[in-house]
Design a protein around this motif. Sequence first.
Motif, PDB file in Angstrom:
ATOM      1  N   ILE A 112      43.937  37.784  34.318  1.00  0.00           N
ATOM      2  CA  ILE A 112      44.406  38.009  35.624  1.00  0.00           C
ATOM      3  C   ILE A 112      43.730  38.945  36.558  1.00  0.00           C
ATOM      4  N   ASP A 113      43.384  40.143  35.940  1.00  0.00           N
ATOM      5  CA  ASP A 113      42.927  40.995  36.891  1.00  0.00           C
ATOM      6  C   ASP A 113      41.545  40.726  37.444  1.00  0.00           C
ATOM      7  N   SER A 114      40.770  39.866  36.576  1.00  0.00           N
ATOM      8  CA  SER A 114      39.397  39.445  36.884  1.00  0.00           C
ATOM      9  C   SER A 114      39.441  38.393  38.000  1.00  0.00           C
ATOM     10  N   VAL A 115      40.353  37.502  37.747  1.00  0.00           N
ATOM     11  CA  VAL A 115      40.532  36.233  38.672  1.00  0.00           C
ATOM     12  C   VAL A 115      40.870  37.230  40.248  1.00  0.00           C
ATOM     13  N   ARG A 116      41.937  38.047  40.465  1.00  0.00           N
ATOM     14  CA  ARG A 116      42.312  38.678  41.394  1.00  0.00           C
ATOM     15  C   ARG A 116      40.948  39.240  42.067  1.00  0.00           C
ATOM     16  N   MET A 117      40.395  40.085  41.276  1.00  0.00           N
ATOM     17  CA  MET A 117      39.003  40.805  41.884  1.00  0.00           C
ATOM     18  C   MET A 117      37.923  39.744  42.289  1.00  0.00           C
ATOM     19  N   GLU A 118      37.684  38.664  41.425  1.00  0.00           N
ATOM     20  CA  GLU A 118      36.745  37.685  41.813  1.00  0.00           C
ATOM     21  C   GLU A 118      36.826  36.984  43.248  1.00  0.00           C
ATOM     22  N   VAL A 119      38.267  36.646  43.607  1.00  0.00           N
ATOM     23  CA  VAL A 119      38.618  35.854  44.741  1.00  0.00           C
ATOM     24  C   VAL A 119      38.988  36.845  45.762  1.00  0.00           C
ATOM     25  N   GLY A 120      39.031  38.183  45.498  1.00  0.00           N
ATOM     26  CA  GLY A 120      39.422  39.196  46.462  1.00  0.00           C
ATOM     27  C   GLY A 120      40.754  38.979  47.000  1.00  0.00           C
ATOM     28  N   LEU A 121      41.838  39.158  46.078  1.00  0.00           N
ATOM     29  CA  LEU A 121      43.114  39.330  46.404  1.00  0.00           C
ATOM     30  C   LEU A 121      43.751  40.748  46.047  1.00  0.00           C
TER      31      LEU A 121
END
Length: 338
Positions: free
Chosen positions: A329-338
């Motif tokens: 979850i943290d990785s996805v948020r970081m990678e897409v700029g959330l």
Amino acid sequence: MQVNRNASASSFGWEFQANAAVVLFVRHIRQASAVRVEGARDDIEIILEDGSRVYCQAKARATNNPGEGSTTRFYQALETLKDDLESPDCDAILYVTNDDHPFGKTYDIAALHEDAELHFSELSDEVQDFVKGRALEAGIKADDLGKFSVRVIGFYGDDESTRRRIIMRHVENFLESINCLSAVQLNKTRLRSQWGQMLQENSSKLDLSICISKKEFIWPIIVEACEVSHDDKFFDECDEDLVGDVLCAFRRAIDSQSERFSLTTKILSDYQDYRRACDGSRSRVKTAFIKDSWKNYIGELGADCLDEEEQRVLSGLVISKVINRGHLIDSVRMEVGL
């Protein structure tokens, strides 16, 4: 003239538009904040973080003959793109089609076949002259062509897997780029279907200000990553009837998170605070955290109407899944700029 046997040209065009929106949004996802299909000005509108927009005209070839009618579709697209350029929020204009010959059979641009995008400056001098001439006829100034690009997305065939293979390639590449494919087993076909449905439903909204936010678009990835079934070990000590009820409640709760990432953020933050104050293995700390904290999330899960045992199991299941997928979850948020 041969035509696609599975659907009319109009329904085929709607399907292409929604799938093209998936490709275009994931391409811009790091700089984008939202997407709108059938927007106030254009077929697909990508809203960027600074408030500007990428306006996209999507025109599909529904016949079996590449290049047939392509110049007409291009001219029609230019008429709308001309109006888009007059909007002060216009960052770029894009003509997107499934035709390998977007400017007609006369101009066979191998680099554009099936899956590619070229900026106006990347076209050959001959093709630039053609595009410039047609643009001027449509009322587009030559200087504005610096904002123009053309995109071809292969999308044709009676067989769904054939028709959508390019779309699936983009979905897979996107998931790999945000470190999802190696972390969990995601149902990529179901994810593409969910995105397509979201975008098609968005196109039917009469309020043209209603867009799909980046959070809403990304959330199905988390739903897929947190997939749960009857044989999940979390249910080892639960009654079978309770398991069925909790599974239904779990799916309703995780699908309807209006704030999307807010609950996961709260759970992960609370868990990290709890873990820093406790000794023991990760497994023991997680079990203790669930036991001590499950009541804290009942309201946000919309579980007030359930009995206490169902609330306890549902909340515990959500907490467990979120903690287990916390890194993702943290990785996805970081990678897409959330």
